[in-house]
Design a protein around this motif. Structure first.
Motif, PDB file in Angstrom:
ATOM      1  N   LEU A   1       2.718   1.734  -3.193  1.00  0.00           N
ATOM      2  CA  LEU A   1       1.946   2.547  -4.094  1.00  0.00           C
ATOM      3  C   LEU A   1       1.673   3.888  -3.826  1.00  0.00           C
ATOM      4  CD1 LEU A   1      -1.097  -0.333  -4.481  1.00  0.00           C
ATOM      5  CD2 LEU A   1      -0.041   1.056  -6.255  1.00  0.00           C
ATOM      6  N   THR A   2       1.337   4.270  -2.598  1.00  0.00           N
ATOM      7  CA  THR A   2       1.091   5.670  -2.432  1.00  0.00           C
ATOM      8  C   THR A   2       2.462   6.615  -2.405  1.00  0.00           C
ATOM      9  OG1 THR A   2       1.349   5.488  -0.211  1.00  0.00           O
ATOM     10  CG2 THR A   2      -0.725   5.360  -0.845  1.00  0.00           C
ATOM     11  N   GLU A   3       3.410   5.853  -2.500  1.00  0.00           N
ATOM     12  CA  GLU A   3       4.957   6.731  -2.570  1.00  0.00           C
ATOM     13  C   GLU A   3       5.123   6.544  -3.991  1.00  0.00           C
ATOM     14  OE1 GLU A   3       7.114   7.304   0.744  1.00  0.00           O
ATOM     15  OE2 GLU A   3       5.227   7.589   1.804  1.00  0.00           O
TER      16      GLU A   3
ATOM     17  N   HIS B   1       0.825  -1.173   0.029  1.00  0.00           N
ATOM     18  CA  HIS B   1      -0.007  -0.064  -0.112  1.00  0.00           C
ATOM     19  C   HIS B   1       0.913   1.070  -0.042  1.00  0.00           C
ATOM     20  CE1 HIS B   1      -3.745   2.469   1.344  1.00  0.00           C
ATOM     21  NE2 HIS B   1      -2.745   3.188   1.674  1.00  0.00           N
TER      22      HIS B   1
ATOM     23  N   ARG C   1      -3.714  -4.493  -6.585  1.00  0.00           N
ATOM     24  CA  ARG C   1      -3.747  -3.000  -6.256  1.00  0.00           C
ATOM     25  C   ARG C   1      -4.732  -2.605  -5.509  1.00  0.00           C
ATOM     26  NH1 ARG C   1      -5.573   0.735  -8.876  1.00  0.00           N
ATOM     27  NH2 ARG C   1      -6.110  -0.419 -10.862  1.00  0.00           N
TER      28      ARG C   1
END
Lengths: 743, 478
Positions: free
Chosen positions: A244-246, A241, A265
């Motif tokens: 993905l967000t970074e 997670h 995802r």
């Protein structure tokens, strides 16, 4: 069986020195054994890429068991009064054959079962699988590797299309920038491996360890994540997670080399770090630091071991870490990838050549018609005669002696009375059998229950191959012959096959040859094979036995049986192994290259792409409650190995680790009124263990730990849960709910 | 009886319930009505989207389809006829249900400010609730250099942090004297404001807004102290209100949420409510985790998997974690019985205040670098006993355990101290080996096997050999 007969297998004097490998774990440290001529055997470490000249105390002292007073040198048969008494080999083998025939006649072929071990050589593992399918014709064979590697194996297969513990040489660990170890404690389980981690850190790499205990390995780490047991999967999903967000996901790699990412995802979108922090106790900042260390490094490796795998959700947990590795674009990149640290000495080879309930040699599926046809042709049988898949280890043991379950069991190289989950139940199942046969070189706790115990050769008395944690095939070399009265497992299988009306054309005795190996008893009316430099065994005009006793002959057959399979050994020869520090499978061609690194260009899946699998956290099979308020987890200590049958008998190891213990946090101990050394009782719904308390601030206060090497009152597996993973059959050794009190 | 299930709402709660039902096999027809035009997305990640670290597809949630599940996006429910057990949709269809689940969520509050019409927000003004809101803010932010955020609660600060991460100069306007006043004490609020200032977010505290003037390009926010602030963009973050219109119109009991019991059942046995629109005992939370827990309970009940499944509210933990900010708040650490622990290092943005009653953690504020935060959150969540040494709650692993390396000087080590773990060699053995004539590290290693395992103690063995040779040379010169 006489000494004369045994000597007949030898032509020259026995070698005085043997370059071989340690008998214990999957690191298979290189060592030299030397017979000093006066009965003493010296062990020296040798330079080998895995151990680089190192040995732990277990390795140094391994030779002490060769002439140990407890060594079994004669078969034991249970007499009418219930005592195990020494017996002649023929008496013992006849007793077994008669017992097996009776069970087969009354209850059918599947009423006979075989239980193997991850310590057996490739040759023995292969022969055992063949013996079960061809001589016994039972579908029931499985092995203790089910409790070791099965979760990682299943997750590896479904993601990569292949299961090789490390898809790269171990030395790559020393060159990777970020190394994440999940549920692995090599500082205690395979100490010389730490040399590679020291290399890695000396080069400026970062070591991150995920473990509910601040283990000796975790102490070496740059960052230690200490999750609540049973939450490793959620931690992995949170790491992805964050990746993905970074923006750390390698989109190009994901697009070019993988499939199924979208579902993963979307799944990990639900694992925001704060929620996983609450579930696991791992601070968000540490999760972020870990994700960044993995996602921004030029190279990174993620390794899992039993801590992550021995759960009823072990396969999914491994998949979560594989997903993370794939999303970061690691597998197939230099000094990068996902791997698992295999536990047992031949845990890797043991699962490739037919000991597993659903597999045939070469890592073939037993329900695949093409695989059956290939292997049946090598074995000279009709494919239709091969049994179908059996059931995984625990299910097999739990069915013993029950209506419809097997009534006879042959155990090779395993001690389930100590090592099985919910061991008291397994013990009672073993007691309910019509016939229990154990082949071992010591009187293990399982042997104590047997109707017949067969004394077999030890590692320094046999030749063969082992496949280590890297998928590297190694040579085990004999230093000396087995003591009088002892046979090799191969000879035992040959003798039993002959007695079971083995219809093999070469079932009768053949001449024995000039190979100076321990090929076991010769001159027997039951299938001693031609040996020597003619693996096919046909050059001298003899017909090969169906169950040859010469490991070199067995290996030649294994090569043919594995040819074209996932774990292809066709191009591996003993000579090649000896000349090149081992050979990495797959190696289909004797003239072609082997495969130190997998996945550089493609994955052995139908599409050539690696496959993501969306996985969700779920609670442990047994959660804590008011009656059983603490988490219980199990593991190993440095000076003992597996069920301890061997290491508990070595004086130096007994001094270092004399008995079981219960590790608990001082705060918890204070609340329970327990002081260091007090005898405590750890009770679950299934049983209890009694052992002295060992207080340590290195464990979470909500969790207690016990090593599983000891039998009797301190047996950790009296407490463990027999819930198993639905895919792999792996039992949930690593978490259950317990109550702890002063005994 | 529950063969036909209709879920009204396709946000975090409604989509989760659809997933939970889908995961449980059975002969059911599940219809999900989602007013928003797109597939379900993760609202929690919107501030990350705002910060520009991810793209829209990254916030999508796992979607279910097939096996009797029918998701209709862009279709809202207009009315419920409880007697006929039908839902009328905005496109005029009537859908029969055996069980209806309301998951209508909540709406952002638009404050009653002169110059602000909730029905027609100016171009440069937005609330921050939905993906559409996020798109609207992002569209405006593309040409903006300065932004105002009205409301210094959790969501307002997340929006402010996101905009600052995009390079905007951001000012948070908050009517209360300190930020996040519902979760923080004044000291923590001050530390947080300092931390935000370092990240490009200025706070105007204790000043209510009194009016708004906006044109196509700019906004001007008038404040109670007579001043005003100008910016290119204004984000309103003044709380949310449960969306209960449908339930109220259907005659269900509503009081700041649709009233439900611990089965999430409304007064009508055929209707449940979950997520932000529901008000179980303990009150609505506005958080995702409870909504998902509720979805699970309803799924278990409706599928008959577990008729005893009940929703048990968990204590709320507020967590703000963005680059440069780490805040956890739970319970009330500022008052009540028991002990209080505090630690403050405002210059480094660290603040901790914890309350312990009867060995249980009843409240905490942790701001900044608090390595114990995972432990604290779990203790609060699970009600476990706190450590005897309370410092562990403040300092976490930095309080730590003795380091792996042996004592600094070999002279101080007891003879029984293990030097080599791998081969179980203690200091006394090394000393005896020296006395027996070994003089180099290699000789000592060869004789004792120390350092031959993991190799980690080679340096320590060398240190002991050096020490022994010094001691011996001193002895010789005497």
């Amino acid at each position: 069986m006489t000494d004369g007969a045994r000597a007949a297998t030898r032509t020259g004097p026995p070698p005085r020195e043997a370059e071989t490998h340690c008998p214990y774990c999957a690191l298979q440290c290189g060592m030299v054994l030397r017979d000093d001529g006066g009965g003493g055997i010296e062990v020296r470490p040798r330079e080998f890429p895995t151990n680089r000249g190192g040995l732990c105390q277990k390795g140094w002292t391994a030779a002490e068991l060769l002439d140990h007073p407890d060594r079994l040198t004669t078969p034991l048969v249970r007499d009418p009064s219930g005592e195990l008494r020494p017996a002649d080999w023929d008496v013992a083998l006849d007793r077994i054959a008669t017992g097996l025939r009776t069970v087969r006649r009354d209850h059918g072929r599947d009423a006979v079962a075989v239980f193997g071990g991850g310590g057996l050589t490739n040759e023995k593992a292969y022969a055992l699988g063949k013996f079960a399918r061809v001589a016994l014709r039972t579908r029931h064979i499985d092995y203790n590797g089910r409790w070791c590697m099965s979760s990682a194996a299943a997750a590896g297969l479904r993601a990569f299309g292949v299961d090789r513990g490390l898809p790269f040489p171990l030395t790559d660990l020393g060159r990777t920038e970020t190394l994440l170890l999940v549920g692995a404690n090599p500082a205690e389980t395979m100490p010389p491996l730490m040399r590679h981690l020291a290399d890695q850190q000396a080069r400026g790499g970062r070591l991150i360890v995920v473990d509910p205990r601040l283990t000796a390995t975790a102490r070496q780490a740059d960052l230690h994540l200490q999750p609540l047991p049973g939450t490793d999967l959620a931690v992995a999903n949170a790491l992805l997670h964050i990746a993905l967000t970074e923006g750390l996901v390698d989109r190009e790699y994901v697009a070019a080399r993988t499939e199924g990412f979208d579902a993963v995802r979307r799944t990990v979108a639900g694992y925001w770090p704060a929620e996983v922090e609450r579930l696991s106790g791992v601070p968000v900042a540490d999760l972020e630091e870990t994700a960044r260390a993995l996602g921004t490094a030029g190279s990174a490796v993620i390794l899992t071991a039993r801590g992550a795998e021995q759960h009823a959700k072990g396969v999914d947990t491994v998949s979560a870490y594989v997903n993370l590795a794939l999303a970061l674009g690691l597998p197939g990149r230099p000094y990068s990838g996902y791997g698992c640290l295999t536990g047992q000495g031949n845990g890797q080879g043991g699962r490739e050549h037919g000991q597993k309930a659903d597999q045939l040699p070469g890592y073939r599926k037993i329900d695949d018609p093409a695989a059956r046809a290939h292997v049946a042709a090598v074995w000279g049988v009709d494919p239709a005669e091969l049994p179908g898949p059996g059931v995984p280890a625990y299910q097999l043991l739990d069915s013993l002696g029950t209506p419809g379950g097997p009534r006879a069991l042959l155990v090779f190289g395993s001690n389930p009375v100590v090592s099985a989950p919910r061991a008291a139940r397994v013990e009672s199942r073993l007691r309910g059998l019509d016939l229990l046969v154990v082949a071992d070189f010591l009187r293990s706790e399982t042997a104590e229950l047997a109707d017949v115990v067969l004394p077999v050769a030890q590692w320094a008395e046999e030749d063969g191959t082992m496949t280590n944690l890297e998928g590297r095939v190694l040579r085990r070399r004999a230093l000396r012959e087995p003591p009088p009265g002892v046979r090799t497992d191969l000879a035992v299988l040959a003798a039993l096959a002959a007695r079971l009306d083995d219809p093999a054309p070469g079932g009768a005795a053949g001449p024995t040859g000039g190979e100076p190996t321990s090929s076991g008893p010769a001159g027997m009316p039951d299938g001693t094979a031609p040996t020597g430099g003619d693996p096919a065994g046909v050059a001298d005009g003899t017909v090969p036995a169906r169950f040859p006793t010469d490991p070199r002959v067995v290996f030649a057959e294994l090569r043919r049986a594995s040819a074209g399979g996932v774990a292809d050994y066709a191009g591996v020869t003993w000579d090649r192994i000896e000349s090149s520090d081992g050979v990495f499978w797959p190696c289909p061609d004797p003239e072609g290259p082997d495969t130190p690194r997998l996945f550089a260009d493609t994955f052995p899946t139908p599409s050539g792409r690696a496959r993501f699998h969306p996985v969700q956290h779920r609670p442990a099979a047994e959660e804590v409650c008011a009656d059983y308020p603490l988490h219980f987890t199990t593991g190993r200590v440095l000076a003992q190995y597996q069920s301890g049958t061997q290491t508990r008998r070595v004086a130096a190891l007994r001094r270092a680790a004399p008995r079981g213990f219960v590790e608990l946090h001082p705060d918890l101990a204070a609340r329970l009124g327990v002081a260091e050394g007090d005898e405590v009782r750890v009770a679950s719904r299934r049983g209890e263990l009694l052992a002295p308390a060992r207080l340590s601030p290195t464990i979470r206060p909500d969790t207690v730990f016990a090593p599983f090497h000891w039998p009797g009152a301190a047996r950790a597996n009296s407490v463990t849960n027999d819930a198993v993973d639905p895919v792999s059959g792996m039992p949930e050794f690593k978490i259950c709910a317990v109550r702890v009190e002063r005994a | 009886m529950t063969g036909r299930i209709v879920i009204v709402g396709y946000g975090m709660a409604g989509s989760r319930l659809a997933t939970e039902l889908h995961a449980r096999n059975g002969d059911r027809k599940v219809t999900v009505l989602g007013a928003e035009p797109h597939r379900a997305y993760n609202r929690i990640m919107l501030s990350t989207l705002l910060a520009g670290k991810i793209d829209e597809p990254d916030v999508e949630l796992a979607e279910v389809a097939g096996q009797g599940t029918d998701v209709r996006t862009g279709v809202a429910a207009e009315a419920v006829d409880r007697a006929a057990r039908t839902v009328r949709t905005t496109d005029g269809e009537r859908i029969d249900y055996d069980h209806l689940v309301l998951a209508t969520g909540s709406r952002a509050v638009v404050p009653p400010l002169p110059g602000l019409d909730p029905a027609a927000l100016p171009a440069r003004v937005a609330v921050f609730r939905t993906l559409a809101d996020c798109r609207r803010i992002l569209a405006a932010a593309r040409t903006a250099r300065t932004a105002l955020v009205l409301g210094g609660g959790l969501l307002g600060l997340e929006a402010a942090r996101g905009l600052a991460a995009r390079g905007l100069t951001v000012t948070v306007v908050h009517p209360h004297p300190h930020l996040m006043e519902r979760q923080l004490d004044p000291a923590a609020g001050a530390v947080l404001a300092d931390t935000l200032a370092g990240l490009g977010v200025t706070s105007r505290l204790g000043v209510p807004a009194t009016g708004l003037a906006a044109d196509a390009d700019r906004v001007r926010l008038h404040l109670a102290d007579g001043t005003h602030l100008d910016a290119d963009l204004l984000v309103l973050s003044c709380g949310v209100r449960p969306d209960t219109g449908l339930a109220a119109a259907a005659g269900l009991a509503v009081d700041r949420g649709v009233l439900v019991d611990d089965r999430l059942r409304t007064g009508d046995e055929a209707i449940s409510a979950i997520g932000d629109c529901a008000r179980p005992a303990g009150g609505p939370t506005g958080l995702v985790a409870p909504a998902w827990a509720q979805a699970r309970v309803v799924a278990r009940l409706l599928t008959g998997e577990d008729d005893t499944a009940r929703y048990r509210p968990r204590p709320v933990v507020t967590r703000l974690k963005a680059a440069g900010i780490d805040l956890a708040a739970m319970g009330d650490p500022t008052g009540g019985p028991g002990e209080e622990l505090t630690f403050a290092d405002p210059a480094r943005g660290t603040y901790a205040r914890l309350r312990i009653d009867d060995d249980r953690l009843t409240g905490a504020i942790l701001l900044g670098d608090n390595p114990s935060v995972g432990t604290v959150v779990q203790l609060f969540d699970r009600g476990g006993p706190v450590p005897t040494d309370r410092r562990a709650l403040l300092l976490g692993r930095s309080l730590g355990v003795a380091p792996a390396t042996p004592a600094a000087s070999p002279a101080l080590m007891p003879d029984a101290a293990t030097v080599c773990q791998c081969n179980d060699v203690d200091k006394g053995t090394l000393v005896r080996c020296w006395r027996a004539g070994a003089r180099t590290v290699d000789e000592v290693v060869a004789a004792t096997r120390a350092g031959t395992g993991c190799g980690g103690c080679r340096q320590a063995v060398g240190g002991i050999v050096d020490w022994l040779s010094e001691v011996d040379s001193v002895g010789t010169t005497r």
